[in-house]
Design a protein around this motif. Sequence first.
Motif, short mmCIF file in Angstrom:
data_model
loop_
_atom_site.label_atom_id
_atom_site.label_comp_id
_atom_site.label_asym_id
_atom_site.label_seq_id
_atom_site.Cartn_x
_atom_site.Cartn_y
_atom_site.Cartn_z
N GLU A 90 0.83 -1.20 0.00
CA GLU A 90 0.00 0.00 0.00
C GLU A 90 0.86 1.25 0.00
N GLU A 91 1.97 1.24 0.75
CA GLU A 91 2.85 2.41 0.79
C GLU A 91 3.50 2.65 -0.57
N ARG A 92 3.88 1.58 -1.24
CA ARG A 92 4.48 1.74 -2.57
C ARG A 92 3.46 2.29 -3.56
N LYS A 93 2.20 1.82 -3.46
CA LYS A 93 1.15 2.35 -4.33
C LYS A 93 0.90 3.82 -4.04
N ALA A 94 0.89 4.18 -2.75
CA ALA A 94 0.66 5.57 -2.39
C ALA A 94 1.80 6.46 -2.88
N ALA A 95 3.03 5.96 -2.82
CA ALA A 95 4.17 6.73 -3.30
C ALA A 95 4.08 6.93 -4.81
N ARG A 96 3.67 5.88 -5.53
CA ARG A 96 3.51 6.02 -6.98
C ARG A 96 2.40 7.01 -7.32
N ALA A 97 1.30 6.95 -6.57
CA ALA A 97 0.19 7.86 -6.82
C ALA A 97 0.60 9.30 -6.51
N ALA A 98 1.37 9.50 -5.44
CA ALA A 98 1.81 10.85 -5.09
C ALA A 98 2.76 11.40 -6.13
N SER A 100 2.76 10.63 -9.29
CA SER A 100 2.01 10.92 -10.52
C SER A 100 1.13 12.16 -10.35
N GLU A 101 0.73 12.49 -9.11
CA GLU A 101 -0.08 13.68 -8.87
C GLU A 101 0.73 14.96 -9.04
N THR A 102 1.99 14.93 -8.72
CA THR A 102 2.83 16.12 -8.79
C THR A 102 3.61 16.15 -10.09
N ALA A 103 2.95 15.77 -11.15
CA ALA A 103 3.61 15.76 -12.46
C ALA A 103 3.85 17.20 -12.92
N VAL A 104 4.95 17.41 -13.60
CA VAL A 104 5.31 18.73 -14.10
C VAL A 104 4.74 18.90 -15.50
N ALA A 105 4.08 20.03 -15.70
CA ALA A 105 3.51 20.32 -17.01
C ALA A 105 4.63 20.64 -17.99
N PRO A 106 4.45 20.35 -19.29
CA PRO A 106 5.50 20.65 -20.26
C PRO A 106 5.77 22.16 -20.32
#
Length: 152
Positions: A90-98, A100-106
């Motif tokens: 669950e922690e690894r999934k949460a880290a991946r989700a976090a 992907s949420e803070t993705a940088v716009a081009p």
Amino acid sequence: MIAETICSAVSAAGLGIAAITAYRKRFLAATRIAAYSLVPVGLVMTGVVAWVSGIVFKPTVWAGFGLLALAWLLFMTTRAVERRSGTTREERKAARAASSETAVAPGSSSPALTSGNPAADTRPRGGARKKETAAGGEDFSDIEAILKKHGI
């Protein structure tokens, strides 16, 4: 052969106890005892007793049970190690989700802070946020981090 004899003796004893109970005018209890005492004979007649005694006296069956126990022990050990290391699924999934949420716009140098809808963003801007934290007296970011770490 010995198992069938033992089951027959247990059934005969149970039926005798049921007869004594019925003699004492406790017919409901006597019927229940008779039902329980007929189970071993039924198991002998269906072949379940022969099948179970075949399992009990075969060394390969016990080796199979030993391998199943070893597999269970290995599973439990890996779960315990995973819990101690603190990296659960669950922690690894949460880290991946976090991440992907803070993705940088081009074309930008930092992640986007708003969802694109200025009316939906209710967080204070720049200096107002610093004043609010100082006015509140406490910063709860470390407490929030601890709660997130424990999944609360």
